[in-house]
Design a protein around this motif. Structure first.
Motif, PDB file in Angstrom:
ATOM      1  N   PRO A   1       0.799  -1.233   0.000  1.00 52.68           N
ATOM      2  CA  PRO A   1       0.000   0.000   0.000  1.00 52.68           C
ATOM      3  C   PRO A   1       0.834   1.287   0.000  1.00 52.68           C
ATOM      4  CG  PRO A   1       0.093  -0.877   2.209  1.00 52.68           C
ATOM      5  CD  PRO A   1       0.876  -1.834   1.348  1.00 52.68           C
ATOM      6  N   VAL A   2       1.750   1.393  -0.957  1.00 49.39           N
ATOM      7  CA  VAL A   2       2.604   2.579  -1.083  1.00 49.39           C
ATOM      8  C   VAL A   2       2.349   3.202  -2.448  1.00 49.39           C
ATOM      9  CG1 VAL A   2       4.955   3.472  -1.146  1.00 49.39           C
ATOM     10  CG2 VAL A   2       4.374   1.617   0.427  1.00 49.39           C
TER      11      VAL A   2
ATOM     12  N   SER B   1      -5.759   0.459   9.133  1.00 48.56           N
ATOM     13  CA  SER B   1      -7.072   1.044   9.388  1.00 48.56           C
ATOM     14  C   SER B   1      -7.656   1.722   8.157  1.00 48.56           C
ATOM     15  CB  SER B   1      -6.966   2.073  10.518  1.00 48.56           C
ATOM     16  OG  SER B   1      -6.164   3.176  10.102  1.00 48.56           O
ATOM     17  N   GLY B   2      -6.831   1.850   7.115  1.00 48.07           N
ATOM     18  CA  GLY B   2      -7.262   2.561   5.916  1.00 48.07           C
ATOM     19  C   GLY B   2      -6.797   4.002   5.881  1.00 48.07           C
TER      20      GLY B   2
END
Length: 305
Positions: free
Chosen positions: A193-194, A267-268
């Motif tokens: 998630p980068v 957590s988003g």
């Protein structure tokens, strides 16, 4: 004699069957133990690398030495695992895994693309395995470390005018697995998630005065988000990529580089991280005499496999 033969044959077959079962069971247990040892080794590497990433960015030689020592330890331990478990099946490369997943029906276009990423991954792994990982610049932000591995002029893969190739590695990038169930099959995807949002170059002339800037979207031309997909021997937590940008103006004596990234947490929530460095500009990075500076960033990207 005939009766003895009739009795001996089934017994012999039963003994052979038991032997095969025991051998298969030992091989499975050995392979399972090897996987456990690899998982423990990768976890230990992550913990040691996390401590090493805290070395200040201005102590580049110390960081290089730490990566070299850490990589040497990691690959020595990998070899020790292979020595303890010689019967462990060979690990599939990214191309082999994709071909097996599609039962050999891999289209030529997809195969060519995967082979390109496989070659890219093999080259990055060799830097670590052979002790040739030597960044020319290192930056730290929000617990992550971004290394510039090489900055060199060249011709972009898509052709056109010469540009500047910037190879980098991002250490500490998180990774998690997403499972999607479709019908009777569950698809597992590795997600990093980068996101690279922006890359900017602020130029200073020989007197230290601002001359101009060049900026654009930060997504690299090529990005290897999950190196372990192509080579399981990769240590965890590293992301590799390459930017292609225009050659720099001749008036630039120094460039202030700024790279903006976003990292999405469990957590988003999105956490920004901005990497900055001030780098002298050698003549090889600049446009030839008389050329006009266009101030463009090449944003075309190689398709993700």
């Amino acid at each position: 004699m005939k009766k003895l033969f009739l009795v001996a044959v089934p017994i012999g077959l039963a003994v052979l069957a038991i032997a095969f079962l025991l051998t298969g069971s030992r091989e499975k247990a050995d392979a399972y133990e090897a996987r456990l040892e690899r998982a423990r080794l990768k976890r230990d590497f992550s913990e040691r690398a996390g401590a090493a990433r805290a070395i200040p960015a201005d102590r580049l030689p110390e960081w290089r030495d730490e990566v070299a020592a850490l990589s040497r330890w990691y690959f020595d331990e990998l070899q020790a695992i292979r020595n303890r478990h010689p019967g462990e099946p060979a690990r599939s490369t990214g191309v082999q895994a994709a071909a097996a997943d599609r039962k050999g029906k891999l289209e030529e276009k997809d195969r060519t693309q995967l082979e390109d990423f496989q070659k890219y991954a093999d080259g990055r792994l060799a830097l670590l395995r052979e002790g040739r990982y030597a960044p020319v610049q290192s930056m730290i932000a929000e617990g992550f470390r971004l290394d510039l591995l090489a900055v060199e002029p060249g011709t972009p893969p898509e052709g056109g005018s010469p540009g500047l190739r910037i190879d980098f590695a991002l250490w500490g990038s998180p990774r998690f697995l997403e499972r999607e169930r479709g019908g009777e099959r569950t698809v597992v995807r590795s997600v990093v998630p980068v996101a690279f949002r922006r890359i900017a170059f602020h130029f200073l002339d020989a007197a230290g005065k601002p001359y101009g800037e060049m900026s654009g979207g930060g997504e690299p031309y090529q990005k290897l988000s999950d190196p372990e997909r192509f080579q399981d021997d990769f240590p965890p937590g590293a992301l590799f990529g390459t930017w292609w940008v225009e050659l720099l103006p001749r008036e630039a004596a120094t460039v202030q580089l700024e790279i903006q990234t976003d990292v999405r947490g469990a957590s988003g929530a999105v956490r920004p991280a901005t990497f900055q460095a001030q780098i002298p500009v050698p003549d090889s990075w600049k446009l030839p005499p008389g050329a006009t500076f266009q101030a463009e960033v090449r944003e075309a990207a190689a398709p993700a496999p």
